[in-house]
Design a protein around this motif. Structure first.
Motif, PDB file in Angstrom:
ATOM      1  N   TYR A   1      66.037  26.901  65.782  1.00 16.99           N
ATOM      2  CA  TYR A   1      65.868  28.066  64.895  1.00 16.99           C
ATOM      3  C   TYR A   1      65.325  29.280  65.651  1.00 16.99           C
ATOM      4  O   TYR A   1      65.862  30.387  65.560  1.00 16.99           O
ATOM      5  CB  TYR A   1      64.921  27.682  63.754  1.00 16.99           C
ATOM      6  N   MET A   2      64.253  29.080  66.426  1.00 18.32           N
ATOM      7  CA  MET A   2      63.639  30.190  67.131  1.00 18.32           C
ATOM      8  C   MET A   2      64.549  30.738  68.225  1.00 18.32           C
ATOM      9  O   MET A   2      64.524  31.938  68.525  1.00 18.32           O
ATOM     10  CB  MET A   2      62.289  29.774  67.737  1.00 18.32           C
ATOM     11  N   ARG A   3      65.375  29.864  68.800  1.00 14.52           N
ATOM     12  CA  ARG A   3      66.332  30.315  69.815  1.00 14.52           C
ATOM     13  C   ARG A   3      67.326  31.309  69.181  1.00 14.52           C
ATOM     14  O   ARG A   3      67.595  32.372  69.733  1.00 14.52           O
ATOM     15  CB  ARG A   3      67.071  29.113  70.384  1.00 14.52           C
ATOM     16  N   VAL A   4      67.842  30.979  68.005  1.00 11.69           N
ATOM     17  CA  VAL A   4      68.770  31.868  67.300  1.00 11.69           C
ATOM     18  C   VAL A   4      68.078  33.183  66.966  1.00 11.69           C
ATOM     19  O   VAL A   4      68.623  34.276  67.185  1.00 11.69           O
ATOM     20  CB  VAL A   4      69.304  31.190  66.020  1.00 11.69           C
ATOM     21  N   GLN A   5      66.866  33.095  66.439  1.00 11.54           N
ATOM     22  CA  GLN A   5      66.125  34.298  66.057  1.00 11.54           C
ATOM     23  C   GLN A   5      65.864  35.188  67.265  1.00 11.54           C
ATOM     24  O   GLN A   5      66.075  36.414  67.208  1.00 11.54           O
ATOM     25  CB  GLN A   5      64.809  33.904  65.402  1.00 11.54           C
ATOM     26  N   ASP A   6      65.420  34.604  68.391  1.00  9.46           N
ATOM     27  CA  ASP A   6      65.087  35.390  69.575  1.00  9.46           C
ATOM     28  C   ASP A   6      66.322  36.059  70.176  1.00  9.46           C
ATOM     29  O   ASP A   6      66.263  37.211  70.626  1.00  9.46           O
ATOM     30  CB  ASP A   6      64.403  34.513  70.623  1.00  9.46           C
ATOM     31  N   VAL A   7      67.445  35.347  70.205  1.00  9.51           N
ATOM     32  CA  VAL A   7      68.688  35.915  70.741  1.00  9.51           C
ATOM     33  C   VAL A   7      69.106  37.124  69.924  1.00  9.51           C
ATOM     34  O   VAL A   7      69.449  38.186  70.455  1.00  9.51           O
ATOM     35  CB  VAL A   7      69.813  34.866  70.756  1.00  9.51           C
ATOM     36  N   LEU A   8      69.053  37.002  68.597  1.00  8.05           N
ATOM     37  CA  LEU A   8      69.488  38.098  67.737  1.00  8.05           C
ATOM     38  C   LEU A   8      68.526  39.279  67.789  1.00  8.05           C
ATOM     39  O   LEU A   8      68.957  40.437  67.767  1.00  8.05           O
ATOM     40  CB  LEU A   8      69.646  37.600  66.298  1.00  8.05           C
ATOM     41  N   LEU A   9      67.229  39.009  67.862  1.00  9.38           N
ATOM     42  CA  LEU A   9      66.264  40.104  67.983  1.00  9.38           C
ATOM     43  C   LEU A   9      66.475  40.858  69.290  1.00  9.38           C
ATOM     44  O   LEU A   9      66.401  42.094  69.333  1.00  9.38           O
ATOM     45  CB  LEU A   9      64.832  39.574  67.913  1.00  9.38           C
ATOM     46  N   ASP A  10      66.737  40.120  70.354  1.00  9.34           N
ATOM     47  CA  ASP A  10      66.980  40.766  71.642  1.00  9.34           C
ATOM     48  C   ASP A  10      68.224  41.640  71.572  1.00  9.34           C
ATOM     49  O   ASP A  10      68.232  42.780  72.041  1.00  9.34           O
ATOM     50  CB  ASP A  10      67.137  39.710  72.727  1.00  9.34           C
ATOM     51  N   CYS A  11      69.299  41.134  70.957  1.00 10.24           N
ATOM     52  CA  CYS A  11      70.542  41.895  70.850  1.00 10.24           C
ATOM     53  C   CYS A  11      70.366  43.111  69.952  1.00 10.24           C
ATOM     54  O   CYS A  11      70.883  44.198  70.240  1.00 10.24           O
ATOM     55  CB  CYS A  11      71.654  41.009  70.299  1.00 10.24           C
ATOM     56  N   ALA A  12      69.633  42.946  68.858  1.00  9.92           N
ATOM     57  CA  ALA A  12      69.487  44.027  67.884  1.00  9.92           C
ATOM     58  C   ALA A  12      68.669  45.189  68.404  1.00  9.92           C
ATOM     59  O   ALA A  12      68.748  46.290  67.867  1.00  9.92           O
ATOM     60  CB  ALA A  12      68.855  43.494  66.597  1.00  9.92           C
ATOM     61  N   THR A  13      67.904  44.975  69.463  1.00 10.11           N
ATOM     62  CA  THR A  13      67.055  46.051  69.982  1.00 10.11           C
ATOM     63  C   THR A  13      67.549  46.580  71.326  1.00 10.11           C
ATOM     64  O   THR A  13      66.826  47.284  72.016  1.00 10.11           O
ATOM     65  CB  THR A  13      65.599  45.566  70.134  1.00 10.11           C
ATOM     66  N   LYS A  14      68.783  46.284  71.682  1.00  6.99           N
ATOM     67  CA  LYS A  14      69.355  46.821  72.915  1.00  6.99           C
ATOM     68  C   LYS A  14      69.904  48.220  72.716  1.00  6.99           C
ATOM     69  O   LYS A  14      70.455  48.818  73.636  1.00  6.99           O
ATOM     70  CB  LYS A  14      70.459  45.900  73.445  1.00  6.99           C
ATOM     71  N   GLU A  15      69.786  48.763  71.499  1.00  9.34           N
ATOM     72  CA  GLU A  15      70.161  50.144  71.210  1.00  9.34           C
ATOM     73  C   GLU A  15      71.643  50.411  71.388  1.00  9.34           C
ATOM     74  O   GLU A  15      72.063  51.497  71.755  1.00  9.34           O
ATOM     75  CB  GLU A  15      69.358  51.110  72.086  1.00  9.34           C
TER      76      GLU A  15
END
Length: 260
Positions: A32-46
């Motif tokens: 679960y946290m792996r999915v969340q962290d990947v998406l948070l990283d992608c969503a903040t790449k501007e």
């Protein structure tokens, strides 16, 4: 392809400034946290947006699918990154819809449909400015925000947004240069700073109270991870309906398009 020993594979590719993320394998409490962290990283790449392909992901429990709403609530409110899901599998789509998920994220049956629906933030609707490391920093942030409001035709926020910018930069003490980030999307104007400084609860309380005393419109505030121990502290302001924006063909001021 990035593999995960616990049964999750992640593939990230870029197409027309949109990140396409494909998850394959099992979504359970260990991944679960792996999915969340990947998406948070992608969503903040501007970039312009994030499209998530889900047909090859098997959820151990439908409750785990709330991870996509969690990401939206954490990151997609600022900087307004478009986040959407691609679900072609009828059974998975039915599971999501029966649970009322996702609550905030649009779903599409194909990746091409999701890409076509991405709302692109025009280059002239964003400001990225590195601020000087001196005592004039609040004044510079104020002036940059004033100029942006004038250029965007948001006259009703000329006495609000610049003071919000001053408030944000005044509460952050960073050894590295701060970046002032302004975004105009529809009826929302966001004022933010990118920093490595973390505010404690007392500082947050004071800053929120001060912003509330400044704002004459609806607003929200938050903090979004931005990678590399950095994060974005932001305030999202509602633009009153009577504000008139200039035509999109007006010339762009180069001073406001510097990429931090």
């Amino acid at each position: 392809m990035a593999g995960d020993s616990r049964g999750l594979d992640v593939d990230v590719r870029e197409q027309n400034d949109v990140l396409i993320v494909r998850f394959s394998g099992h979504l359970d409490w260990s991944t679960y946290m792996r999915v969340q962290d990947v998406l948070l990283d992608c969503a903040t790449k501007e970039l312009v947006g994030v499209v998530v392909e889900l047909d090859e992901l098997v959820a151990e429990s439908p409750a785990l699918l709330v991870v996509f709403d969690v990401v939206w609530l954490s990151a997609a409110r600022w900087p307004g990154i478009s986040l959407s899901l691609v679900v072609g599998d009828h059974q998975l789509r039915s599971t999501l819809e029966s649970r009322g998920l996702p609550r905030h994220i649009p779903m599409h049956t194909t990746t091409q449909a999701a890409l076509a629906a991405v709302v692109r933030l025009r280059h002239e609707d964003r400001v990225d400015a590195v601020l000087p490391t001196c005592r004039c920093l609040p004044h510079v942030a104020e002036r940059i925000t004033e100029r942006a409001c004038e250029r965007w035709g948001v006259q009703s926020l000329l006495d609000v947004a610049p003071q919000v910018a001053v408030e944000l930069v005044s509460h952050v003490e960073d050894e590295s240069p701060l970046a002032l980030l302004l975004r105009m999307r529809g009826d929302k104007l966001s004022v933010a700073v990118r920093t490595t400084t973390r505010l404690d609860l007392r500082q947050w309380h004071i800053m929120r109270r001060n912003v509330a005393s400044i704002a004459v419109c609806n607003f929200s505030m938050g903090e979004t991870p931005a990678g590399g121990e950095r994060h974005v502290i932001w305030a999202l302001l509602d633009v009153p309906a009577d504000s008139q924006r200039p035509p999109s063909y007006l010339p762009e001021a180069a001073v406001f398009t510097h990429q931090a």
